[in-house]
Motif scaffolding. Structure first.
Motif, PDB file in Angstrom:
ATOM      1  N   GLU A 285     -75.780 -10.835  59.975  1.00  0.00           N
ATOM      2  CA  GLU A 285     -75.982  -9.410  60.262  1.00  0.00           C
ATOM      3  C   GLU A 285     -77.442  -9.074  59.961  1.00  0.00           C
ATOM      4  O   GLU A 285     -77.970  -9.466  58.917  1.00  0.00           O
ATOM      5  CB  GLU A 285     -75.056  -8.554  59.381  1.00  0.00           C
ATOM      6  N   ASN A 343     -76.882  -3.275  63.458  1.00  0.00           N
ATOM      7  CA  ASN A 343     -76.258  -1.950  63.278  1.00  0.00           C
ATOM      8  C   ASN A 343     -76.938  -0.891  64.142  1.00  0.00           C
ATOM      9  O   ASN A 343     -78.162  -0.863  64.247  1.00  0.00           O
ATOM     10  CB  ASN A 343     -76.376  -1.514  61.817  1.00  0.00           C
ATOM     11  N   GLU A 375     -72.910  -3.314  65.804  1.00  0.00           N
ATOM     12  CA  GLU A 375     -72.021  -2.677  64.815  1.00  0.00           C
ATOM     13  C   GLU A 375     -72.211  -1.169  64.836  1.00  0.00           C
ATOM     14  O   GLU A 375     -73.330  -0.680  64.712  1.00  0.00           O
ATOM     15  CB  GLU A 375     -72.331  -3.201  63.406  1.00  0.00           C
ATOM     16  N   ASP A 405     -67.776  -0.973  62.170  1.00  0.00           N
ATOM     17  CA  ASP A 405     -68.242  -1.269  60.812  1.00  0.00           C
ATOM     18  C   ASP A 405     -67.560  -0.347  59.792  1.00  0.00           C
ATOM     19  O   ASP A 405     -67.037   0.699  60.158  1.00  0.00           O
ATOM     20  CB  ASP A 405     -69.763  -1.025  60.788  1.00  0.00           C
ATOM     21  N   LYS A 426     -64.700  -4.504  60.963  1.00  0.00           N
ATOM     22  CA  LYS A 426     -65.246  -4.998  59.696  1.00  0.00           C
ATOM     23  C   LYS A 426     -64.625  -4.184  58.568  1.00  0.00           C
ATOM     24  O   LYS A 426     -64.874  -2.969  58.452  1.00  0.00           O
ATOM     25  CB  LYS A 426     -66.769  -4.868  59.686  1.00  0.00           C
ATOM     26  N   GLU A 462     -65.941  -7.591  54.756  1.00  0.00           N
ATOM     27  CA  GLU A 462     -67.291  -7.503  54.176  1.00  0.00           C
ATOM     28  C   GLU A 462     -67.203  -7.058  52.719  1.00  0.00           C
ATOM     29  O   GLU A 462     -66.185  -6.525  52.280  1.00  0.00           O
ATOM     30  CB  GLU A 462     -68.197  -6.579  54.993  1.00  0.00           C
TER      31      GLU A 462
HETATM   32 MG   LIG Z   1     -72.937  -3.337  59.148  1.00  0.00          MG
END
Ligand SMILES: [Mg+2]
Length: 510
Positions: A285, A343, A375, A405, A426, A462
């Motif tokens: 990421e 992101n 994301e 996310d 996530k 995560e």
């Molecule tokens: Mg993220």
């Protein structure tokens, strides 16, 4: 004798001719007099008509002037009033504050400005529509219209209100008034069998204690309001010099951030995602880090909110994405990594054609779209579903994967999730922190995983911090793992080096 008769005859003829001439002249004079008389009458009538017209015209001009004056008055009033609430508008507020401050400075008096901002007002609009929102704004304006003090109440725009008060003698009185104002705004509003609950944050400052001019007074009240909102909403905060120092610091950081984008100081760091069973690094990421020339590394929380306010997000995103795509392209080509995720903030979907930007960056850098994951946050999707859906479908058609996310922190519903082209969920750190020894937490994660499976969506966990969490997730069937237990975010060179080291060794070194 005959001569005499002839002479007499001649005399008679001349007399007759004279008489005839006199007759003709008399007739001509009479004719002229009649004509003159007629013309005079006509002139008189025309004159009378003209006078009438002139009078009518005069009346019309007077009427129109009155209309124009009243129109001008109405426009002047409108330009000073907020059309929705009838309170003073920003224009009138600013002019009034400037007048009052000038007077207070001359007379050695005191004036206080209170700024109020409704907390989560957007939620009222979302729940009750704009009509409901407008109703609430009007009801609150009614409560501010008369605050029983010498001053002025205004709506500055949106859900921002202001009250100028001229007769508060001390800081204590100001605090009491702010508390009273907050209570007044917080009282529930009922209408048409509905009940609206509102909360607000209030910031205030006074002249001469905190400022010497109206502009400074307003700025300091705004800083106090910002502080009230940051502290948790539903609070009143008065300006103090400390806030001024913080603001100076923030302004300096704003200037430096604009320069940082030009100077390429925003760098991508990478946090790996591992296969929890094989230990293989699957992807990374991309996370922004500001390599500040003398403050050191600054985390996103320290500069992205400023970037958002100063419209620097697009520039930062493009710099970050371009660099990450160039950094990662070879690792993707050689099969060392399968994907890179990046992101996107809600603002980027609203203010620019983010799909076009990403498409261009991929082309420029030769990074394969199928190895990219975008994301986005749950909050954003749920409040801008239609807009998000369009952009996400476009990204999806380019072969890019979409990840939701921080799942578990917002309020998504399954119907919304199933209507979007999502490939990943996530699971947020707050859910993962409960899986090792909290039965309810475990049940929630299991339920989410079942739901994701039914929708054909892959789950990534995560924020994994312990071996127990990682093991529980593997047992529950979740293999994609990210978190400090595996690896912290790191710069490119360290990532490259770590990719050559077996995972066991890495974990032991953490
Ligand atoms: Mg993220």
């Amino acid at each position: 004798m005959s001569v005499d008769r002839n002479e007499e005859q001649d005399g008679d003829d001349r007399l007759r001719r004279l008489m005839r001439r006199l007759e003709r002249e008399k007739a001509a004079r009479q004719q002229a007099e009649t004509l003159l008389e007629r013309k005079s009458r006509e002139l008189y009538l025309a004159n009378a008509e003209l006078s009438k017209l002139a009078h009518m015209l005069e009346e019309r001009v007077e009427e129109r002037t009155a209309e124009l004056l009243s129109e001008r008055e109405r426009t002047a009033t409108l330009s000073l009033k907020d059309h929705l609430t009838e309170l003073a508008n920003r224009h009138r507020f600013t002019a009034h504050l400037s007048d009052v401050c000038r007077r207070v400075n001359q007379d050695k008096g005191r004036v206080t400005v209170f700024l109020a901002d409704l907390d989560r007002f957007k939620l009222i609009n979302d729940l009750h529509g704009h009509e409901g929102g407008d109703f609430v704004l009007r009801a609150l304006a009614g409560r501010l219209l008369d605050v029983g003090r010498k001053g002025l109440s205004a709506r500055l725009g949106g859900d921002e209100f202001a009250v100028i008060v001229e007769d508060l003698a001390s800081e204590e009185e100001e605090q009491q008034f702010a508390d009273w104002l907050l209570e007044r705004l917080k009282a529930p509003i009922s209408a048409h069998n509905r009940r609206f609950s509102v909360s607000a944050s209030i910031g205030y400052a006074s002249l001469p204690d905190h400022a010497v001019s109206s502009a400074e007074l307003l700025r300091h009240a705004e800083m106090a309001l910002e502080c009230a909102k940051k502290l948790g909403r539903g609070l009143c905060v008065g300006f103090t010099p400390d806030l001024g120092a913080e603001e100076e610091e923030r302004r300096l950081l704003e200037l430096e951030l604009a320069l940082a984008v030009d100077r390429d100081e925003i760098l991508p760091w990478y946090q790996p995602v591992f296969d929890g069973v094989s230990g293989r690094c699957l992807g990374v990421e991309v996370l922004a880090r500001w390599q500040h020339p003398y403050r050191g590394i600054i985390l996103p929380g320290g500069f992205l909110p400023i970037a958002e306010q100063r419209n620097l997000l697009d520039g930062i995103f493009q710099q970050l994405a371009r660099r990450a795509f160039l950094d990662m392209a070879s690792l993707i080509r050689t099969g060392q990594l399968r994907y890179v995720s990046i992101n996107l903030s809600p603002r980027q979907f609203q203010s620019s054609d983010i799909v076009e930007i990403i498409h261009r960056l991929l082309k420029e850098t030769g990074f394969p779209p199928t190895a990219l994951v975008v994301e986005i946050t749950e909050d954003f999707i749920m409040t801008n579903l239609a807009c998000a859906s369009r952009s996400l479908n476009k990204l999806s058609r380019l072969g890019i994967k979409i990840a939701l996310d921080d799942f578990g922190t917002g309020y998504s519903n399954i119907a919304s999730l199933s209507s979007l082209p999502l490939q990943w969920l996530k699971l947020d750190r707050s859910l993962i922190s409960r899986v090792a020894n909290d039965h309810v937490g475990q049940a929630i994660v299991q339920a989410v995983m079942q739901m994701a499976q039914a929708l054909g969506i892959d789950v990534v966990a995560e924020g994994i911090e312990t071996r127990e969490q990682a093991q529980w997730l593997v047992d529950a069937g979740c293999r994609k793992h990210q978190g400090f237990f595996y690896s912290r975010p790191k710069p490119l060179e360290q990532l490259r080096a770590d990719l050559l080291v077996p995972l066991e060794k890495l974990q032991n070194s953490i």
